[in-house]
Design a protein around this motif. Structure first.
Motif, short mmCIF file in Angstrom:
data_model
loop_
_atom_site.label_atom_id
_atom_site.label_comp_id
_atom_site.label_asym_id
_atom_site.label_seq_id
_atom_site.Cartn_x
_atom_site.Cartn_y
_atom_site.Cartn_z
N ARG A 16 46.54 55.14 97.44
CA ARG A 16 45.80 54.35 98.43
C ARG A 16 45.03 55.21 99.41
NH1 ARG A 16 46.86 49.05 98.50
NH2 ARG A 16 48.73 48.24 97.44
N HIS A 17 45.54 56.40 99.68
CA HIS A 17 44.92 57.27 100.69
C HIS A 17 44.65 58.64 100.08
CE1 HIS A 17 45.87 54.18 103.67
NE2 HIS A 17 47.09 54.17 103.19
N SER A 18 43.82 58.64 99.05
CA SER A 18 43.58 59.89 98.30
C SER A 18 42.91 60.96 99.17
CB SER A 18 42.74 59.60 97.06
OG SER A 18 41.50 59.01 97.41
N LYS A 19 42.05 60.54 100.08
CA LYS A 19 41.37 61.53 100.93
C LYS A 19 42.37 62.31 101.76
CE LYS A 19 37.80 61.98 104.51
NZ LYS A 19 36.74 61.26 105.28
N TRP A 25 46.13 69.20 100.98
CA TRP A 25 46.01 70.33 100.05
C TRP A 25 45.07 71.39 100.62
CZ3 TRP A 25 47.47 72.19 95.21
CH2 TRP A 25 46.58 73.05 94.56
N LYS A 26 43.95 70.96 101.17
CA LYS A 26 42.95 71.91 101.67
C LYS A 26 43.41 72.64 102.92
CE LYS A 26 38.63 70.74 101.75
NZ LYS A 26 38.08 71.90 100.99
N LYS A 27 44.38 72.08 103.63
CA LYS A 27 44.91 72.77 104.81
C LYS A 27 45.57 74.09 104.44
CE LYS A 27 45.69 68.74 107.80
NZ LYS A 27 46.71 67.86 108.44
N GLN A 28 45.92 74.23 103.15
CA GLN A 28 46.53 75.47 102.66
C GLN A 28 45.47 76.49 102.26
OE1 GLN A 28 49.55 74.49 99.64
NE2 GLN A 28 49.47 72.37 100.37
N LEU A 51 42.23 71.87 93.01
CA LEU A 51 42.74 70.51 92.81
C LEU A 51 41.62 69.62 92.26
CD1 LEU A 51 45.00 68.40 93.16
CD2 LEU A 51 44.08 67.97 95.46
N PRO A 52 41.78 69.07 91.04
CA PRO A 52 40.80 68.10 90.53
C PRO A 52 41.04 66.74 91.18
CG PRO A 52 42.21 69.00 88.76
CD PRO A 52 42.85 69.32 90.07
N VAL A 53 39.98 66.10 91.64
CA VAL A 53 40.10 64.84 92.37
C VAL A 53 39.11 63.82 91.79
CG1 VAL A 53 39.92 63.71 94.61
CG2 VAL A 53 40.71 66.09 94.48
N GLN A 54 39.63 62.75 91.22
CA GLN A 54 38.75 61.69 90.73
C GLN A 54 38.03 61.03 91.90
OE1 GLN A 54 37.99 60.59 87.59
NE2 GLN A 54 36.57 59.17 88.56
N VAL A 55 36.72 60.88 91.78
CA VAL A 55 35.94 60.18 92.80
C VAL A 55 35.99 58.68 92.50
CG1 VAL A 55 33.67 59.86 93.86
CG2 VAL A 55 34.42 62.15 93.17
N GLY A 206 46.35 56.47 88.57
CA GLY A 206 45.34 56.81 89.57
C GLY A 206 45.79 57.92 90.49
N ALA A 207 47.06 57.88 90.90
CA ALA A 207 47.59 58.93 91.76
C ALA A 207 47.59 60.28 91.06
CB ALA A 207 48.99 58.56 92.23
N SER A 208 47.83 60.26 89.74
CA SER A 208 47.85 61.52 88.99
C SER A 208 46.47 62.15 88.91
CB SER A 208 48.39 61.28 87.57
OG SER A 208 47.42 60.66 86.73
N MET A 209 45.43 61.41 89.29
CA MET A 209 44.07 61.94 89.28
C MET A 209 43.68 62.61 90.59
SD MET A 209 41.95 58.82 87.51
CE MET A 209 42.52 57.96 86.03
N VAL A 210 44.54 62.49 91.61
CA VAL A 210 44.18 63.02 92.93
C VAL A 210 45.27 63.90 93.54
CG1 VAL A 210 42.66 61.07 93.42
CG2 VAL A 210 45.05 60.96 94.15
N MET A 211 46.49 63.81 93.05
CA MET A 211 47.60 64.57 93.64
C MET A 211 47.72 65.97 93.06
SD MET A 211 50.76 61.83 93.80
CE MET A 211 51.78 62.98 94.76
N PRO A 212 48.24 66.92 93.79
CA PRO A 212 48.64 68.20 93.19
C PRO A 212 49.59 67.90 92.03
CG PRO A 212 48.74 68.34 95.58
CD PRO A 212 48.50 66.90 95.25
N ARG A 213 49.31 68.43 90.86
CA ARG A 213 50.00 67.97 89.66
C ARG A 213 51.48 68.31 89.63
NH1 ARG A 213 45.48 66.19 90.28
NH2 ARG A 213 44.03 65.69 88.58
N GLN A 214 51.88 69.46 90.17
CA GLN A 214 53.30 69.79 90.19
C GLN A 214 54.09 68.80 91.03
OE1 GLN A 214 54.82 71.83 88.34
NE2 GLN A 214 53.77 73.79 88.05
N LEU A 215 53.56 68.47 92.21
CA LEU A 215 54.21 67.49 93.08
C LEU A 215 54.23 66.12 92.40
CD1 LEU A 215 55.39 66.45 95.73
CD2 LEU A 215 53.04 66.25 96.61
N CYS A 216 53.12 65.76 91.78
CA CYS A 216 53.05 64.47 91.08
C CYS A 216 54.10 64.40 89.99
CB CYS A 216 51.65 64.29 90.49
SG CYS A 216 51.39 62.69 89.70
#
Length: 383
Positions: A16-19, A25-28, A51-55, A206-216
């Motif tokens: 819901r809050h992909s941004k 992630w970018k804070k790192q 990080l790949p992020v679906q638009v 959908g979440a798997s398209m925006v989350m860091p994959r290890q965490l997902c």
């Protein structure tokens, strides 16, 4: 009632809050790259530490800027994705990679490229076009390998990190792990003993398209164990096809009307994770073959191939009914419908066609049609 848990709530929040997920992630100090089109190889980006992020589009907002730039023939999802880019909603992305998965996506790339050149004040991130062929010929496979190698070199330049064979193999392993977990969750929404709803499944994918994959992967594995012990869900098993659904409005309506979405073949659903990369071969070969040889989307195959692929997918999902949901100005999706309907009804599967639908909340009239359709299927009738 569909099971919920800490793991699921975290995944749903990322969906819901992909941004916000990407900004964390970018804070790192890491890069995030947007992806448009169904053929962007996320393995390459992950191998580069990106990080790949679906638009996604925004189904609850208008697209005034996109309507200024694009002619009226564009489907509403493409228009909404375009709007997110030109209105500044994607400035948190370092770049955007666009693949040639459809004519509309290709044309939107050309418009965005022109905007960056002619109106540099516009907040359009740097673009990269990933040209990937879908014709089933050896020359296409060779060309695609060259394009993948070119993308690897480009990503190395973005990240400053060498992408060697080991890095690609590790990225493939991570992505395949995500897909396998989603395969197991997908099994839990099958009609034999459904414990995961279609709405949940769409959010997980959908979440798997925006989350860091290890965490997902960690969260998916946790939710999978919890879902296995959940109670069974009730509803007529329905398969969804037609325009891509990057939001859950349609699924929520179907499941509120007595259905249960057991499968779909649009690129925002299970198709996105269905095929694995062969880990026993060179990773470049495995990645190219995974995207090149999987069942094509509409417009990339013959009618007979599309009919065969759809009927096979419906049978695998064990759905009793199929809903064709086609957005307005997405007419090409409907071209295969007469042959697809004939093949499905020959197998005793009920079919509902819903054309000229908006990209966003489902209209009340459409809700009534879905309710009547599912009720008829329950009674053993046919639309």
């Amino acid at each position: 009632m569909a099971i919920k848990s800490r793991a699921y709530e975290t995944i749903e929040q990322a969906y819901r809050h992909s941004k916000e997920t990407v900004i964390e992630w970018k804070k790192q100090g890491r890069l995030a790259v947007g992806c448009i089109g169904s053929d962007v190889p996320e393995e390459v980006l992950i191998a580069g530490g990106i990080l790949p992020v679906q638009v996604f589009g925004n189904p609850e907002a208008n697209s005034p800027l996109a309507e200024q730039y694009l002619e009226k023939g564009f489907d509403p999802l493409t228009v909404s994705q375009f709007e997110q880019i030109v209105n500044g909603s994607c400035t948190f992305l370092d770049r955007i990679v666009i693949s040639n998965s459809s004519d509309a996506v290709i044309r939107s790339y050309y418009y965005l490229r022109a905007i960056r050149k002619m109106e540099p004040h516009m907040p359009v991130p740097p673009l990269y076009f990933f040209d990937f062929l879908h014709t089933p010929f050896r020359m296409s496979g060779m060309y695609n390998r060259d394009r993948l190698r070119a993308l690897i070199r480009e990503v190395e330049g973005w990240s400053g990190k060498e992408i060697n064979t080991q890095a690609l193999q590790e990225a493939v392993s991570v992505c395949n792990r995500t897909r396998r977990l989603l395969h197991e969750l997908n099994e839990l929404r099958q009609p034999t003993a459904p414990k995961v709803s279609g709405t949940q499944m769409l959010k997980l994918i959908g979440a798997s398209m925006v989350m860091p994959r290890q965490l997902c992967n960690e969260l998916l594995a946790e939710f999978l164990e919890e879902a296995r012990s959940g109670s069974e869900l009730a509803g007529v098993p329905v398969f969804v096809t037609g325009s891509p659904q990057d939001h859950t409005f349609l699924y929520e309506v179907i499941e509120a009307c007595g259905g249960l979405v057991a499968g779909e073949d649009h690129e925002m659903g299970f198709r996105h994770v269905k095929d694995l990369v062969d880990e026993s071969v060179n990773p470049i070969d495995g990645i190219v073959d995974r995207y090149h040889l999987r069942p094509p989307v509409s417009g990339q195959a013959t009618v007979s191939r599309r009919v065969k692929d759809l009927t096979n997918a419906v049978e695998q999902s064990k759905a009793e009914a199929v809903v064709f949901y086609v957005h307005e100005k997405h007419d090409a999706i409907s071209w295969d419908y007469p042959s697809q309907r004939k093949a499905l009804e020959a197998k005793g599967i009920s079919v509902l066609m819903l054309e000229d639908q908006p990209y966003g909340p489902v209209p009340e009239e459409t809700k009534r049609k879905i309710t009547q359709f599912i009720s008829a299927v329950k009674k053993g009738g046919r639309s």
